[in-house]
Write a protein that holds these residues in place. Structure first.
Motif, PDB file in Angstrom:
ATOM      1  N   ILE A 196      41.673  78.263  45.788  1.00  0.00           N
ATOM      2  CA  ILE A 196      41.443  77.374  44.654  1.00  0.00           C
ATOM      3  C   ILE A 196      40.124  76.620  44.799  1.00  0.00           C
ATOM      4  O   ILE A 196      39.579  76.495  45.896  1.00  0.00           O
ATOM      5  CB  ILE A 196      42.609  76.378  44.460  1.00  0.00           C
ATOM      6  CG1 ILE A 196      42.769  75.460  45.676  1.00  0.00           C
ATOM      7  CG2 ILE A 196      43.903  77.108  44.153  1.00  0.00           C
ATOM      8  CD1 ILE A 196      43.785  74.344  45.478  1.00  0.00           C
ATOM      9  N   THR A 197      39.634  76.107  43.676  1.00  0.00           N
ATOM     10  CA  THR A 197      38.391  75.329  43.657  1.00  0.00           C
ATOM     11  C   THR A 197      38.708  73.850  43.833  1.00  0.00           C
ATOM     12  O   THR A 197      39.882  73.435  43.818  1.00  0.00           O
ATOM     13  CB  THR A 197      37.658  75.515  42.314  1.00  0.00           C
ATOM     14  OG1 THR A 197      38.461  74.942  41.280  1.00  0.00           O
ATOM     15  CG2 THR A 197      37.374  76.978  42.039  1.00  0.00           C
ATOM     16  N   PHE A 198      37.660  73.045  43.955  1.00  0.00           N
ATOM     17  CA  PHE A 198      37.808  71.594  44.084  1.00  0.00           C
ATOM     18  C   PHE A 198      38.573  71.020  42.893  1.00  0.00           C
ATOM     19  O   PHE A 198      39.493  70.221  43.063  1.00  0.00           O
ATOM     20  CB  PHE A 198      36.427  70.937  44.207  1.00  0.00           C
ATOM     21  CG  PHE A 198      36.460  69.448  44.075  1.00  0.00           C
ATOM     22  CD1 PHE A 198      36.875  68.658  45.132  1.00  0.00           C
ATOM     23  CD2 PHE A 198      36.083  68.829  42.893  1.00  0.00           C
ATOM     24  CE1 PHE A 198      36.914  67.274  45.017  1.00  0.00           C
ATOM     25  CE2 PHE A 198      36.112  67.452  42.760  1.00  0.00           C
ATOM     26  CZ  PHE A 198      36.526  66.673  43.834  1.00  0.00           C
ATOM     27  N   TRP A 199      38.199  71.401  41.671  1.00  0.00           N
ATOM     28  CA  TRP A 199      38.828  70.846  40.474  1.00  0.00           C
ATOM     29  C   TRP A 199      40.288  71.265  40.360  1.00  0.00           C
ATOM     30  O   TRP A 199      41.137  70.480  39.912  1.00  0.00           O
ATOM     31  CB  TRP A 199      38.042  71.228  39.225  1.00  0.00           C
ATOM     32  CG  TRP A 199      36.674  70.623  39.247  1.00  0.00           C
ATOM     33  CD1 TRP A 199      35.494  71.280  39.437  1.00  0.00           C
ATOM     34  CD2 TRP A 199      36.354  69.241  39.140  1.00  0.00           C
ATOM     35  NE1 TRP A 199      34.458  70.383  39.444  1.00  0.00           N
ATOM     36  CE2 TRP A 199      34.961  69.115  39.255  1.00  0.00           C
ATOM     37  CE3 TRP A 199      37.100  68.081  38.943  1.00  0.00           C
ATOM     38  CZ2 TRP A 199      34.303  67.892  39.192  1.00  0.00           C
ATOM     39  CZ3 TRP A 199      36.440  66.856  38.874  1.00  0.00           C
ATOM     40  CH2 TRP A 199      35.063  66.773  39.001  1.00  0.00           C
ATOM     41  N   GLN A 200      40.597  72.477  40.761  1.00  0.00           N
ATOM     42  CA  GLN A 200      41.995  72.914  40.755  1.00  0.00           C
ATOM     43  C   GLN A 200      42.796  72.119  41.791  1.00  0.00           C
ATOM     44  O   GLN A 200      43.945  71.735  41.543  1.00  0.00           O
ATOM     45  CB  GLN A 200      42.083  74.411  41.054  1.00  0.00           C
ATOM     46  CG  GLN A 200      41.578  75.276  39.924  1.00  0.00           C
ATOM     47  CD  GLN A 200      41.470  76.735  40.330  1.00  0.00           C
ATOM     48  OE1 GLN A 200      41.173  77.062  41.481  1.00  0.00           O
ATOM     49  NE2 GLN A 200      41.688  77.621  39.359  1.00  0.00           N
ATOM     50  N   ALA A 201      42.181  71.853  42.944  1.00  0.00           N
ATOM     51  CA  ALA A 201      42.857  71.064  43.975  1.00  0.00           C
ATOM     52  C   ALA A 201      43.102  69.641  43.490  1.00  0.00           C
ATOM     53  O   ALA A 201      44.181  69.075  43.715  1.00  0.00           O
ATOM     54  CB  ALA A 201      42.023  71.050  45.253  1.00  0.00           C
ATOM     55  N   LEU A 202      42.115  69.052  42.816  1.00  0.00           N
ATOM     56  CA  LEU A 202      42.286  67.705  42.285  1.00  0.00           C
ATOM     57  C   LEU A 202      43.385  67.681  41.225  1.00  0.00           C
ATOM     58  O   LEU A 202      44.228  66.774  41.211  1.00  0.00           O
ATOM     59  CB  LEU A 202      40.961  67.219  41.697  1.00  0.00           C
ATOM     60  CG  LEU A 202      40.772  65.729  41.550  1.00  0.00           C
ATOM     61  CD1 LEU A 202      40.998  65.001  42.855  1.00  0.00           C
ATOM     62  CD2 LEU A 202      39.387  65.434  41.014  1.00  0.00           C
ATOM     63  N   GLY A 203      43.401  68.666  40.360  1.00  0.00           N
ATOM     64  CA  GLY A 203      44.463  68.759  39.357  1.00  0.00           C
ATOM     65  C   GLY A 203      45.829  68.947  39.984  1.00  0.00           C
ATOM     66  O   GLY A 203      46.815  68.359  39.544  1.00  0.00           O
TER      67      GLY A 203
END
Length: 126
Positions: free
Chosen positions: A47-54
């Motif tokens: 996963i990407t940073f934004w997916q991890a934050l979400g």
């Protein structure tokens, strides 16, 4: 007076920067842990940073919530005030007066808790 406004502005900017740094650290932490464990253990996606934050926000909403202590009864200030009241119950009148005068010297009257308004007294007809 101008110096105070500048200090407050710097303080707010510091909190914004600190908040952004914490959010970034949380996002990268979740991303690194996910990408380290899930693909290896479960053959899941990276996963990407934004997916991890979400994912982090979704998990907080589903499992933890962001503000559990939002009502006044359980607030941090209320618990702190109640602890102080409990300590003062065991003090002698001289100790109480000494503590109150110390607070008055340091903080003026703003440290005192506002009293709840008393109901109006009904007068007897004359």
């Amino acid at each position: 007076m101008r110096h105070n406004k500048r200090f407050i502005g710097l303080k707010i900017a510091g909190f914004v920067v600190l908040g952004a740094a914490c959010v970034t650290a949380l996002g990268f932490g979740v991303m690194l842990l996910w990408n380290w464990l899930v693909p290896e253990l479960f053959h899941g996606p990276v996963i990407t940073f934004w997916q991890a934050l979400g994912l982090f926000i979704l998990s907080k909403l589903l499992f933890g919530g962001f503000m559990k202590d939002h009502d006044k009864k359980n607030s941090w200030k209320r618990r702190k005030w109640d602890r102080m009241q409990a300590k003062m119950e065991h003090m002698s009148p001289e100790e109480k007066e000494k503590l109150k005068s110390h607070f008055d010297r340091c903080w003026g009257r703003k440290w005192q808790r506002e009293e709840e308004p008393k109901p109006p007294v009904e007068r007897q007809p004359e």
